[in-house]
Design a protein around this motif. Structure first.
Motif, PDB file in Angstrom:
ATOM      1  N   LYS A   1       1.060  -1.115  -0.108  1.00 31.57           N
ATOM      2  CA  LYS A   1      -0.130  -0.087   0.272  1.00 31.57           C
ATOM      3  C   LYS A   1       0.890   1.246  -0.031  1.00 31.57           C
ATOM      4  O   LYS A   1       1.896   1.386   0.712  1.00 31.57           O
TER       5      LYS A   1
ATOM      6  N   THR B   1       0.325   5.664   0.743  1.00 34.20           N
ATOM      7  CA  THR B   1      -0.450   6.844   0.959  1.00 34.20           C
ATOM      8  C   THR B   1       0.497   8.135   0.665  1.00 34.20           C
ATOM      9  O   THR B   1       1.670   8.006   1.051  1.00 34.20           O
TER      10      THR B   1
ATOM     11  N   PRO C   1      -5.615  12.506   1.087  1.00 37.38           N
ATOM     12  CA  PRO C   1      -4.401  11.886   0.872  1.00 37.38           C
ATOM     13  C   PRO C   1      -5.122  10.724  -0.295  1.00 37.38           C
ATOM     14  O   PRO C   1      -6.062  10.556  -0.486  1.00 37.38           O
TER      15      PRO C   1
ATOM     16  N   GLU D   1      -4.566   7.047  -1.196  1.00 35.51           N
ATOM     17  CA  GLU D   1      -4.153   5.657  -0.657  1.00 35.51           C
ATOM     18  C   GLU D   1      -4.289   4.710  -1.710  1.00 35.51           C
ATOM     19  O   GLU D   1      -5.452   4.481  -2.384  1.00 35.51           O
TER      20      GLU D   1
END
Lengths: 389, 288
Positions: free
Chosen positions: B85, B87, B242, B244
């Motif tokens: 992941k 971000t 943000p 993500e």
């Protein structure tokens, strides 16, 4: 039991098996942060109040932390639930700030399981720590090899497979068990366990054949109050006091036993570099841009997935004055905060893995990772929702 | 080596602690230009910048252990490490947004190609690719390291990922951007050969080594040719949210991060990036 469906979650919410912890915490109460600094918000004022814990305790000695530890100042999460056979989870959370010039920032919720305080900051050699297995509960053993906890004062339901333990007794331990010998737990459930002679045997499920029940009262002892085998634990080093550390930029290194029981593990060759005159709450090696500024977690040796214990702590040059604390923690949850007055919110139900586990006794704190210069006492607020069932 | 072959295995690895999230902050000082790709490896911040200097024209390996980049933990060999992941958040400079970002493993570079000569410049290849050793998927980009006027064209002679030498790239046109770290071959105009990576000869999908560079007209300045393996893409669209990206859920694939990989982002801003703080969280997961 944990949750297996949305219906179960809805039922738990309907039944009131939930807790909302509202919080409002200030950042470093003594000095503004520069961009990319990490701060443990435990040190700031607010609700919960600032801790009076992390600068207390014997030098280089592991001290466990629970939500009930005096002066811990952790975020409460609704009390223990495991004795009823259920588990607790984080389901949702939010962070927001209206303080000028503090965004973007990242808020990280951590469970601090314990810490080592270092006051001998002028010593530049690796200093050995003391890891007394200080958590104890009593148990009985049967010739079926199954042991059963008979007390729960230190939450033995948190004990995980692979945890190193030792045994004592008032009279005679069940054969062939012995005192002053390392054993490793094979968890069965919240109330029962078996024992193995090694970590590998514990993972393999190869238990010790217990041939009698012994006599007297038997006690099992262990180190970590949660994540007891160390899997998933990280370490961070911060200033736990209002007094700034002295003027120095030492490299900071740890020697440790990893979560699969291998000792003499070390942090990387390029070590985290501590900040000079590091102020209250700052994670020492965050902030300024140079080599050795990794993250707020101390890097581990390659392939390691956690810390069973820290064996040595070293600052390569004298920190002159002050003290620092090395905390073992489990990261649970991150919330980016990008805009003043606009909350960042994350639903943990839709994460993979979903619903981070909150163990009984969890001591929850926020870490702030600043994206820009952040004034003294900047306020961060929000809530965390918990659910059990 | 164990690959992650399903969600259950991924979850088990994470629950057993074989995951970590690393945080970074890059704060470019360079005045970038709309539509021109920029190499964030050269921007100040955490990690510190990496400038593509070295012995001119000599193949030079790039590794996390020696050169830095986004720290992703030490080697987990014989396990495998994956990007789970990212971000990305930026602070209050909106002129650069929206902005696409590409995460790359920087593998090897050829420093200091002289733009002042039209002679064929031959590379020294005593070093080979430390990762992606056959060159499959490895791309080439030209990073400005000493400002010139731009506007000239060049091509490269290379060995492709099948081991065939003497391959000739498309002829590419340099832009006129002068900030150090810009990708010299990217531009806004309609020229098909103004792009992030140098287009290869038809049919080729990767580069194992570069044998020479030929400028088709003289300029001043220097650029370095950097060989990278693109791993992942994301985008930041505004300062108020943000971005993500969960590579499992949104891409259906977890990009593998090789031991000692030097990771960094390339970005294509909409305007000047100088003064913009870019916060990056990068979560990795690994197997035993």
């Amino acid at each position: 039991m944990s949750f297996a469906s949305n219906d179960q979650i809805i039922a738990a919410l309907t039944n009131g098996q939930t807790w909302r912890a509202d919080y409002t915490k200030n950042m470093n109460p003594t000095l503004a942060a520069v961009a990319n600094e990490g701060h443990l918000l435990a040190r700031g004022a607010g609700n919960p109040p600032s801790d009076a814990l992390f600068d207390v305790g014997a030098n280089l000695t592991f001290i466990p932390v629970l939500d009930t530890t005096a002066s811990a100042g952790s975020i409460q999460h609704g009390g223990d639930v495991q004795s009823t056979g259920v588990t607790k989870h984080l389901i949702n959370g939010q962070a927001v700030t209206s303080a000028a010039t503090v965004v973007p920032a990242t808020m990280i919720l951590v469970d601090i399981v314990g810490y080592y305080r270092t006051t001998t900051v002028t010593t530049t050699t690796a200093q050995a720590t003391t890891n007394t297995l200080g958590l104890t509960d009593t148990f009985t053993a049967a010739v079926t090899d199954i042991c059963t906890y008979t007390s729960t004062a230190n939450k033995p339901s948190n004990l995980l497979t692979g945890t190193r333990v030792r045994l004592t007794t008032t009279t005679t331990l069940p054969a062939p068990l012995a005192t002053a010998t390392d054993y490793f737990v094979i968890r069965i459930d919240n109330s029962t366990f078996r024992l193995a002679t090694s970590y590998a045997n514990a993972i393999a499920g190869t238990q010790i054949d217990i041939t009698n029940t012994g006599t007297g009262t038997h006690t099992i002892t262990w180190l970590l109050p949660r994540y007891t085998n160390g899997a998933g634990l990280n370490a961070m080093i911060f200033n736990p006091a209002a007094t700034a550390l002295g003027a120095a930029t030492p490299s900071l290194s740890l020697g440790y036993t990893n979560s699969v029981g291998v000792a003499s593990r070390v942090t990387p060759a390029v070590l985290p570099v501590g900040k000079t005159a590091a102020a209250n709450s700052i994670i020492l090696y965050t902030g300024a841009t140079s080599a050795g500024k990794y993250n707020f977690a101390v890097p581990r040796q390659g392939g390691d997935a956690g810390y069973a214990q820290i064996d040595t702590i070293q600052n390569s040059t004298s920190y002159v004055s002050g003290s620092y604390t090395t905390a073992l923690y489990k990261e649970l949850y991150r919330v980016p905060v990008t805009t003043l007055g606009v909350p960042g919110e994350r639903n943990a139900m839709y994460e993979i893995p979903s619903l981070p586990r909150i163990y009984d006794g969890a001591a929850l704190y926020w870490v702030l990772l600043s994206g820009v210069a952040t004034p003294v006492n900047s306020t961060f607020s929000g809530f965390v929702d918990f659910i059990w069932g | 080596m164990t690959k992650i072959i399903g969600i259950a295995q991924l979850v088990d690895n994470e629950l057993e602690g074989r995951t970590n999230t690393y945080s970074f902050r890059k704060n470019p000082s360079q005045v970038t230009t709309q539509g021109i790709w920029f190499d964030l490896a050269l921007s100040p911040g955490n990690p510190v910048p990496k400038y593509w200097f070295g012995t001119p024209l000599a193949a030079t390996a790039i590794n996390q252990s020696g050169d830095g980049g986004l720290y992703h933990g030490a080697s987990v060999f014989p396990g495998k490490k994956y990007l789970r992941k990212t971000t990305v958040t930026v602070n209050n400079v909106v002129t650069a947004l929206p902005m696409n970002l590409t995460l790359c493993d920087y593998i090897m570079y050829y420093p200091l190609i002289d733009e002042g000569t039209t002679d064929e410049q031959f590379m020294t290849n005593t070093t080979t690719l430390p990762r992606y050793t056959d060159g499959k998927g490895v791309q080439v980009m030209a990073i400005l390291v000493a400002a010139g006027l731009g506007g000239q064209s060049f091509f490269i002679n290379y060995t492709n990922s099948e081991g065939v030498a003497g391959r000739i790239s498309q002829t590419v046109l340099e832009n006129t951007a002068t900030s150090l770290g810009v990708v010299k071959t990217s531009a806004l105009n309609a020229n098909a050969n103004t792009c992030l990576f140098i287009p290869l000869q038809s049919g080729d999908s990767g580069v194992r080594s570069i044998e020479s560079v030929t400028m088709l007209g003289p300029d001043v300045g220097l650029f370095s040719l950097v060989l990278v393996k693109p791993l992942a893409n994301t985008q930041i669209v505004g300062i108020d949210a943000p971005v993500e990206k969960d590579y499992l859920l949104e891409s259906g694939i977890l990009p593998e991060i090789f031991p000692d990989a030097f990771l960094n982002f390339l970005c294509i801003p909409r305007g000047a990036l100088n003064g913009t703080g870019i916060l990056i969280d990068m979560k990795v997961v690994w197997t035993t």
